[in-house]
Motif scaffolding. Structure first.
Motif, mmCIF file in Angstrom:
data_model
loop_
_atom_site.group_PDB
_atom_site.id
_atom_site.type_symbol
_atom_site.label_atom_id
_atom_site.label_comp_id
_atom_site.label_asym_id
_atom_site.label_seq_id
_atom_site.Cartn_x
_atom_site.Cartn_y
_atom_site.Cartn_z
ATOM 1 N N LYS A 179 0.826 -1.208 0.000
ATOM 2 C CA LYS A 179 0.000 0.000 0.000
ATOM 3 C C LYS A 179 0.860 1.257 0.000
ATOM 4 O O LYS A 179 2.032 1.222 0.386
ATOM 5 C CB LYS A 179 -0.923 -0.002 1.228
ATOM 6 C CG LYS A 179 -1.884 -1.191 1.266
ATOM 7 C CD LYS A 179 -2.780 -1.144 2.485
ATOM 8 C CE LYS A 179 -3.734 -2.326 2.507
ATOM 9 N NZ LYS A 179 -4.639 -2.287 3.684
ATOM 10 N N THR A 180 0.266 2.339 -0.451
ATOM 11 C CA THR A 180 0.973 3.626 -0.414
ATOM 12 C C THR A 180 1.243 4.008 1.042
ATOM 13 O O THR A 180 0.497 3.641 1.946
ATOM 14 C CB THR A 180 0.147 4.724 -1.094
ATOM 15 O OG1 THR A 180 -1.148 4.785 -0.486
ATOM 16 C CG2 THR A 180 -0.007 4.446 -2.574
ATOM 17 N N PHE A 181 2.311 4.773 1.241
ATOM 18 C CA PHE A 181 2.720 5.130 2.597
ATOM 19 C C PHE A 181 1.677 6.027 3.260
ATOM 20 O O PHE A 181 1.196 6.982 2.658
ATOM 21 C CB PHE A 181 4.068 5.852 2.571
ATOM 22 C CG PHE A 181 5.244 4.927 2.357
ATOM 23 C CD1 PHE A 181 5.073 3.633 1.895
ATOM 24 C CD2 PHE A 181 6.535 5.359 2.616
ATOM 25 C CE1 PHE A 181 6.136 2.783 1.688
ATOM 26 C CE2 PHE A 181 7.625 4.524 2.421
ATOM 27 C CZ PHE A 181 7.426 3.244 1.958
ATOM 28 N N SER A 182 1.386 5.737 4.493
ATOM 29 C CA SER A 182 0.372 6.519 5.211
ATOM 30 C C SER A 182 0.944 7.796 5.811
ATOM 31 O O SER A 182 0.200 8.707 6.153
ATOM 32 C CB SER A 182 -0.247 5.664 6.327
ATOM 33 O OG SER A 182 0.753 5.230 7.240
ATOM 34 N N HIS A 183 2.277 7.856 5.929
ATOM 35 C CA HIS A 183 2.902 9.016 6.572
ATOM 36 C C HIS A 183 3.614 9.931 5.574
ATOM 37 O O HIS A 183 4.339 10.835 5.977
ATOM 38 C CB HIS A 183 3.919 8.537 7.616
ATOM 39 C CG HIS A 183 5.007 7.674 7.027
ATOM 40 N ND1 HIS A 183 4.848 6.322 6.836
ATOM 41 C CD2 HIS A 183 6.247 7.981 6.567
ATOM 42 C CE1 HIS A 183 5.954 5.818 6.300
ATOM 43 N NE2 HIS A 183 6.811 6.820 6.119
ATOM 44 N N LEU A 184 3.419 9.706 4.283
ATOM 45 C CA LEU A 184 4.128 10.478 3.265
ATOM 46 C C LEU A 184 3.676 11.939 3.279
ATOM 47 O O LEU A 184 2.480 12.233 3.346
ATOM 48 C CB LEU A 184 3.874 9.870 1.880
ATOM 49 C CG LEU A 184 4.718 10.403 0.720
ATOM 50 C CD1 LEU A 184 6.193 10.075 0.934
ATOM 51 C CD2 LEU A 184 4.241 9.801 -0.603
ATOM 52 N N ARG A 185 4.638 12.852 3.196
ATOM 53 C CA ARG A 185 4.334 14.277 3.150
ATOM 54 C C ARG A 185 4.443 14.790 1.715
ATOM 55 O O ARG A 185 5.154 14.220 0.899
ATOM 56 C CB ARG A 185 5.294 15.062 4.047
ATOM 57 C CG ARG A 185 5.227 14.691 5.522
ATOM 58 C CD ARG A 185 6.226 15.492 6.330
ATOM 59 N NE ARG A 185 7.574 15.330 5.799
ATOM 60 C CZ ARG A 185 8.624 16.028 6.227
ATOM 61 N NH1 ARG A 185 8.477 16.932 7.172
ATOM 62 N NH2 ARG A 185 9.821 15.817 5.706
ATOM 63 N N GLY A 186 3.767 15.886 1.454
ATOM 64 C CA GLY A 186 3.785 16.454 0.112
ATOM 65 C C GLY A 186 5.182 16.807 -0.365
ATOM 66 O O GLY A 186 5.519 16.645 -1.541
ATOM 67 N N ASP A 187 6.033 17.290 0.536
ATOM 68 C CA ASP A 187 7.394 17.694 0.158
ATOM 69 C C ASP A 187 8.263 16.502 -0.228
ATOM 70 O O ASP A 187 9.307 16.680 -0.858
ATOM 71 C CB ASP A 187 8.054 18.446 1.313
ATOM 72 C CG ASP A 187 7.444 19.821 1.524
ATOM 73 O OD1 ASP A 187 6.930 20.399 0.549
ATOM 74 O OD2 ASP A 187 7.482 20.319 2.669
ATOM 75 N N ASP A 188 7.857 15.300 0.162
ATOM 76 C CA ASP A 188 8.655 14.102 -0.117
ATOM 77 C C ASP A 188 8.294 13.443 -1.446
ATOM 78 O O ASP A 188 8.997 12.539 -1.898
ATOM 79 C CB ASP A 188 8.468 13.070 1.002
ATOM 80 C CG ASP A 188 8.964 13.584 2.344
ATOM 81 O OD1 ASP A 188 9.922 14.370 2.348
ATOM 82 O OD2 ASP A 188 8.367 13.216 3.375
ATOM 83 N N VAL A 189 7.211 13.876 -2.066
ATOM 84 C CA VAL A 189 6.710 13.220 -3.279
ATOM 85 C C VAL A 189 7.545 13.630 -4.499
ATOM 86 O O VAL A 189 7.820 14.806 -4.717
ATOM 87 C CB VAL A 189 5.230 13.579 -3.512
ATOM 88 C CG1 VAL A 189 4.744 13.046 -4.858
ATOM 89 C CG2 VAL A 189 4.370 13.035 -2.380
ATOM 90 N N GLU A 190 7.920 12.626 -5.301
ATOM 91 C CA GLU A 190 8.659 12.903 -6.541
ATOM 92 C C GLU A 190 8.020 12.239 -7.756
ATOM 93 O O GLU A 190 8.495 12.430 -8.874
ATOM 94 C CB GLU A 190 10.120 12.451 -6.388
ATOM 95 C CG GLU A 190 10.801 13.099 -5.196
ATOM 96 C CD GLU A 190 12.310 13.216 -5.349
ATOM 97 O OE1 GLU A 190 12.786 13.309 -6.496
ATOM 98 O OE2 GLU A 190 12.997 13.205 -4.322
ATOM 99 N N PHE A 191 6.951 11.498 -7.540
ATOM 100 C CA PHE A 191 6.304 10.772 -8.631
ATOM 101 C C PHE A 191 4.806 10.734 -8.350
ATOM 102 O O PHE A 191 4.384 10.210 -7.319
ATOM 103 C CB PHE A 191 6.896 9.363 -8.706
ATOM 104 C CG PHE A 191 6.324 8.476 -9.780
ATOM 105 C CD1 PHE A 191 5.855 8.992 -10.980
ATOM 106 C CD2 PHE A 191 6.281 7.092 -9.594
ATOM 107 C CE1 PHE A 191 5.341 8.161 -11.974
ATOM 108 C CE2 PHE A 191 5.786 6.252 -10.581
ATOM 109 C CZ PHE A 191 5.309 6.790 -11.766
ATOM 110 N N VAL A 192 4.015 11.306 -9.266
ATOM 111 C CA VAL A 192 2.558 11.355 -9.090
ATOM 112 C C VAL A 192 1.905 10.546 -10.196
ATOM 113 O O VAL A 192 2.195 10.735 -11.387
ATOM 114 C CB VAL A 192 2.043 12.805 -9.104
ATOM 115 C CG1 VAL A 192 0.517 12.841 -9.103
ATOM 116 C CG2 VAL A 192 2.578 13.560 -7.892
ATOM 117 N N LEU A 193 1.000 9.661 -9.798
ATOM 118 C CA LEU A 193 0.414 8.677 -10.701
ATOM 119 C C LEU A 193 -1.043 8.472 -10.316
ATOM 120 O O LEU A 193 -1.474 8.873 -9.234
ATOM 121 C CB LEU A 193 1.204 7.372 -10.561
ATOM 122 C CG LEU A 193 0.963 6.216 -11.521
ATOM 123 C CD1 LEU A 193 1.424 6.590 -12.923
ATOM 124 C CD2 LEU A 193 1.746 4.989 -11.035
#
Length: 310
Positions: A179-193
């Motif tokens: 599953k996608t990470f539950s604690h991921l922050r917007g600043d950490d994202v590098e790939f949007v799908l």
């Protein structure tokens, strides 16, 4: 005649005395000077030979986004292709974006399906625009419909990502244990799908430029994955690496489909609505009643009108 014995050695010899240096002081100074000079030469060689390349490169963000589309050589409908290219160029010009509009045949895929060209094209975009901040891949069979929305804000803005990303979501629906990470922050994202009804959808996605992007694209295009002959080629390869490579999953945000990848019908996924940034003609064909050109006719006048008013 009695001869005296030589004196016996003491059983408690004196401790060894430190050995005095035989190198004159002036010679030691010369050796130190030579060593420092050698270190300076080595440092210069390292600097000019590219040793400093290991430092993180600062990206200026000019252009902020590069719009990438790969055209299928098998589609000989010149009117349709011209319509798509004009759509991309007008949108890019409005926002000061770069464009990379190429043909699948521009790349040597070593016998792999032509759909793999999107991965090479994204790597090509980094080479051509090394200072861009983001790359948006949009499939040939799609039109940008809302000229007012900017990718760097509407899609990649940290606050918007925080609001839109789908956390703790099975990567491959409906029951993937990854599953996608539950604690991921917007600043950490590098790939949007996005996902559609069948799984991950690679017809529209955004990648942040940088070392991670190069690593990801090189991993995706690895000959090993291309040799597996996945049914959906690069899309199934993507599903595999996203699930089994935490380094990639940790930078991934899956967002609602309509955010960047709405379909022209709801047969295969979320359907386009006015105001969405783009519409994709999913599973259209080159000819017949469900051809991509016929699908585009439904939206061509709309995108031209909205762009002329922007």
């Amino acid at each position: 005649m009695h001869y005296a014995y030589p004196p016996r050695k003491s059983s408690n010899p004196p401790p060894f005395l430190p050995r005095s240096s035989r190198i004159p002081r002036i010679r030691r100074i010369h050796l130190r000077t030579i060593a420092l000079f050698a270190l300076a030469i080595i440092g210069l060689i390292w600097l000019f030979s590219g040793g400093s390349k290991h430092h993180k490169r600062t990206i200026s963000g000019k252009p902020p986004v590069v719009l990438v589309t790969v055209f299928d050589d098998r589609n000989d409908n010149s009117v349709y292709i011209k319509n798509i290219k004009e759509n991309r160029v007008q949108y890019a010009e409005k926002h000061g974006y770069g464009t990379l509009l190429v043909k699948a045949s521009d790349y040597d895929l070593n016998g792999s399906p032509s759909s793999w060209a999107k991965v090479v094209a994204m790597r090509h975009a980094i080479t051509k625009y090394p200072d861009c901040k983001y790359m948006w891949y949009l499939d040939q069979n799609a039109l940008i419909m809302n000229p007012h929305l900017k990718v760097e804000d509407y899609v990649m803005g940290a606050s918007n990502l925080e609001k839109n990303m789908l956390k703790d979501l099975p990567v491959v629906p409906p029951d993937s244990i990854i599953k996608t990470f539950s604690h991921l922050r917007g600043d950490d994202v590098e790939f949007v799908l996005t996902q559609d009804k069948e799984g991950l959808a690679s017809t529209s996605f955004v990648i942040k430029n940088g070392e991670w992007a190069k690593f990801f694209l090189d991993t995706w295009f690895d000959p090993l994955y291309r040799s597996y002959n996945f049914q959906k080629a690069e899309t199934h390869a993507l599903e595999h690496i996203v699930q089994w490579h935490p380094t990639i999953l940790s930078k991934l945000a899956i967002v609602p489909q309509r955010l960047i990848n709405a379909y022209s019908s709801n047969d295969h996924g979320a359907q386009y609505k006015d105001g969405d940034i783009a519409v994709v003609f999913a599973h259209c064909s080159n000819t017949g009643d469900k051809s991509c050109a016929k699908e585009a006719e439904r939206f061509s006048q709309q995108w031209r009108t909205s762009f002329s008013r922007a």
